[in-house]
Design an enzyme around this catalytic site. Structure first.
Site, PDB file in Angstrom:
ATOM      1  N   LYS A   9      15.947 -11.113  14.547  1.00 30.68           N
ATOM      2  CA  LYS A   9      17.326 -11.551  14.844  1.00 30.68           C
ATOM      3  C   LYS A   9      18.204 -11.455  13.589  1.00 30.68           C
ATOM      4  CE  LYS A   9      15.463 -14.480  18.473  1.00 30.68           C
ATOM      5  NZ  LYS A   9      15.642 -15.603  19.368  1.00 30.68           N
ATOM      6  N   HIS A  90      18.831  -8.448  25.347  1.00 34.62           N
ATOM      7  CA  HIS A  90      18.363  -9.752  24.861  1.00 34.62           C
ATOM      8  C   HIS A  90      19.379 -10.824  25.269  1.00 34.62           C
ATOM      9  CE1 HIS A  90      17.279 -13.062  22.260  1.00 34.62           C
ATOM     10  NE2 HIS A  90      16.077 -12.514  22.197  1.00 34.62           N
ATOM     11  N   GLU A 160      11.517 -13.117  29.282  1.00 42.44           N
ATOM     12  CA  GLU A 160      11.886 -14.184  28.350  1.00 42.44           C
ATOM     13  C   GLU A 160      12.761 -15.215  29.071  1.00 42.44           C
ATOM     14  OE1 GLU A 160      11.751 -12.780  24.024  1.00 42.44           O
ATOM     15  OE2 GLU A 160      13.708 -12.248  24.762  1.00 42.44           O
ATOM     16  N   SER A 202       9.520 -18.929  22.501  1.00 43.61           N
ATOM     17  CA  SER A 202       8.731 -19.974  21.842  1.00 43.61           C
ATOM     18  C   SER A 202       7.246 -19.632  21.707  1.00 43.61           C
ATOM     19  CB  SER A 202       8.916 -21.324  22.559  1.00 43.61           C
ATOM     20  OG  SER A 202      10.247 -21.751  22.407  1.00 43.61           O
ATOM     21  N   GLY A 223      10.381 -14.469  18.267  1.00 42.38           N
ATOM     22  CA  GLY A 223      11.544 -14.671  17.407  1.00 42.38           C
ATOM     23  C   GLY A 223      11.207 -15.493  16.183  1.00 42.38           C
TER      24      GLY A 223
HETATM   25  P1  PGA Z   1      11.800 -17.404  19.958  1.00 43.27           P
HETATM   26  O1  PGA Z   1      12.714 -16.153  20.380  1.00 43.27           O
HETATM   27  O2  PGA Z   1      10.417 -16.878  19.750  1.00 43.27           O
HETATM   28  O3  PGA Z   1      12.436 -17.913  18.710  1.00 43.27           O
HETATM   29  O4  PGA Z   1      11.864 -18.372  21.078  1.00 43.27           O
HETATM   30  C1  PGA Z   1      12.220 -15.159  21.228  1.00 43.27           C
HETATM   31  C2  PGA Z   1      13.258 -14.112  21.454  1.00 43.27           C
HETATM   32  O5  PGA Z   1      14.458 -14.448  21.454  1.00 43.27           O
HETATM   33  O6  PGA Z   1      12.946 -12.934  21.625  1.00 43.27           O
END
Ligand code: PGA
Length: 236
Positions: A9, A90, A160, A202, A223
């Site tokens: 990100k 996304h 997701e 997560s 993420g």
């Molecule tokens: P996260 O994000 O692992 O921080 O929950 C996942 C993503 O947005 O692809």
């Protein structure tokens, strides 16, 4: 081979991105995962040229084409930079830029035309999850984004749930498996050589093994946990 996709990100500066990329580059060749990292788009080219053996993905592209479009990232930039993957749809892009499934579909078609492998993100809101309407929601997303007129080489679809991204909450492990098997079923009417259903939201050191052990899940999109060297080392 299961996919491990690190979505960095806008978490990391250049030095941090470089350090994590160096860690991945040091991994043994015989590893059992296909690791892809998605640095922020501004660093992707630099990281790709410094670590040519790492697989790099862009986080997004534009649909405007080359020309008078300030701030855009055209697909040709990925081609010039030898970047072969791109995350599409996304939820943060969808919400920050009001991106609709129609736009995701357009981006997907640009990727296919240019032989860039798309990583397509879909997922329901908490409200839809609580109403137990996840399946019909994601079916609608899939049917809005994919086309029967296109023969896809490889489809990578990351399920997701929006309520799971960055919250520490995840669906139950059986639910992840069930949704993945549902996605395999509903995509059968499209033409592709290979399909990979990934889970994202997560994912961390505590739950990653259970998720990767699921029969219908062919990888994870991670993420915030993927910005930590301890997490990345798990995949060596
Ligand atoms: P996260 O994000 O692992 O921080 O929950 C996942 C993503 O947005 O692809």
């Amino acid at each position: 081979m299961k996919y491990i996709i690190f979505n960095w990100k806008s978490y990391l500066n250049l030095k941090q991105t470089y350090n994590l990329s160096q860690l991945i580059a040091s991994f043994s060749k015989s590893r059992k995962y296909k690791i892809i990292s998605a640095p922020n788009n501004f660093f992707a080219l630099n990281i790709n040229s410094k670590f040519p053996k790492n697989i790099i993905s862009a986080q997004n592209i534009d649909t405007h084409g080359l020309g008078a479009s300030t701030g855009s990232l055209d697909i040709s930039c990925l081609l010039d930079g030898k970047i072969h993957f791109c995350i599409l749809g996304h939820s943060e892009v969808r919400s920050n830029f009001d991106e609709t499934d129609d736009v995701v579909k357009k981006k997907l078609e640009i990727c296919i035309k240019n032989k860039i492998k798309p990583i397509i993100c879909i997922g329901e809101s908490e409200k839809i999850y609580k109403l137990k309407k996840t399946k019909s929601f994601i079916k609608n997303q899939i049917d809005s984004i994919l086309s029967k007129k296109i023969s896809y080489e490889e489809l990578i679809i990351a399920y997701e749930p929006l309520w799971s991204i960055g919250t520490g909450l995840t669906p139950k492990i059986d639910e992840i498996n069930e949704i993945s098997s549902y996605l395999i079923k509903i995509t059968k009417k499209y033409t592709f050589k290979n399909i990979n259903i990934l889970y994202g939201g997560s994912v961390n050191l505590t739950n990653v093994s259970d998720i990767l052990n699921l029969q219908n899940v062919n990888g994870v999109l991670v993420g915030s946990a993927s910005t930590k060297p301890e997490f990345i080392k798990f995949f060596n």
